[in-house]
Design a protein around this motif. Structure first.
Motif, short mmCIF file in Angstrom:
data_model
loop_
_atom_site.label_atom_id
_atom_site.label_comp_id
_atom_site.label_asym_id
_atom_site.label_seq_id
_atom_site.Cartn_x
_atom_site.Cartn_y
_atom_site.Cartn_z
N VAL A 201 -104.68 -35.04 48.09
CA VAL A 201 -104.65 -33.68 48.62
C VAL A 201 -103.27 -33.11 48.30
O VAL A 201 -102.26 -33.53 48.88
N PRO A 202 -103.18 -32.12 47.37
CA PRO A 202 -101.85 -31.66 46.94
C PRO A 202 -101.12 -30.84 48.01
O PRO A 202 -99.89 -30.77 48.00
N PHE A 203 -101.83 -30.23 48.94
CA PHE A 203 -101.17 -29.37 49.93
C PHE A 203 -101.07 -30.05 51.30
O PHE A 203 -100.92 -29.38 52.31
N LYS A 204 -101.09 -31.37 51.31
CA LYS A 204 -101.09 -32.09 52.58
C LYS A 204 -99.75 -31.92 53.33
O LYS A 204 -99.74 -31.81 54.55
N ASN A 205 -98.66 -31.80 52.63
CA ASN A 205 -97.34 -31.73 53.28
C ASN A 205 -96.89 -30.30 53.58
O ASN A 205 -95.80 -30.09 54.10
N TYR A 206 -97.72 -29.31 53.25
CA TYR A 206 -97.35 -27.92 53.46
C TYR A 206 -98.21 -27.33 54.59
O TYR A 206 -99.40 -27.55 54.66
N SER A 207 -97.57 -26.53 55.44
CA SER A 207 -98.30 -25.87 56.52
C SER A 207 -98.86 -24.53 56.01
O SER A 207 -98.26 -23.91 55.13
N PRO A 208 -99.97 -24.05 56.56
CA PRO A 208 -100.52 -22.76 56.11
C PRO A 208 -99.63 -21.60 56.59
O PRO A 208 -98.89 -21.73 57.56
N PRO A 209 -99.72 -20.47 55.90
CA PRO A 209 -98.89 -19.31 56.32
C PRO A 209 -99.35 -18.75 57.67
O PRO A 209 -100.52 -18.86 58.03
#
Length: 140
Positions: free
Chosen positions: A117-125
């Motif tokens: 999952v490439p966006f696992k470490n980023y929080s949504p806006p």
């Protein structure tokens, strides 16, 4: 798991080759119509009737001859004598085609080890305004 399966299959195939090329003899001793003894790889033991027949024939007083009721049967199971080993000579183009085909076939079924999952470490806006109300787009 695949290596274990390959080793088991190789052992089974070696036993198939071994038993298909092996010859052996089955020896059976019948006394009348009854099976007295059977043996594999050796001679079957005879019954006591055969011994008595040999002793009675050694005496010279007896002029009559008895019919022997015992019989030995040997069954020979012969294995395969000739194994055909075929060596195929392939030129370089055929070898490269086979190698590339096997490599692509093996990699065809190879998937990812784990689900990435490439966006696992980023929080949504953060949502500042409700975009559906702003654009007046509603689901019915």
């Amino acid at each position: 798991m695949k290596q274990i399966f390959n080793k088991i299959l190789a052992i089974l195939m070696s036993f198939v080759v071994l038993f298909s090329t092996m010859s052996f003899t089955i020896s059976e001793h019948y006394c009348g119509d009854y099976l007295v003894d059977s043996a594999v790889f050796s001679k079957a033991e005879s019954c006591e009737m055969e011994m008595e027949m040999d002793m009675s024939s050694s005496t010279e007083d007896c002029n009559f001859e008895k019919e022997d009721c015992c019989k030995d049967i040997n069954k020979i199971v012969e294995g395969q004598n000739e194994l055909n080993i075929q060596v195929v000579n392939l030129d370089f183009e055929q070898q490269s085609f086979i190698a590339s085909f096997i490599y692509s076939y093996i990699n065809l079924f190879e998937g990812l080890d784990k689900n990435v999952v490439p966006f696992k470490n980023y929080s949504p806006p953060l949502i500042v305004k409700d975009i559906q109300v702003l654009d007046q787009v509603f689901l019915i």
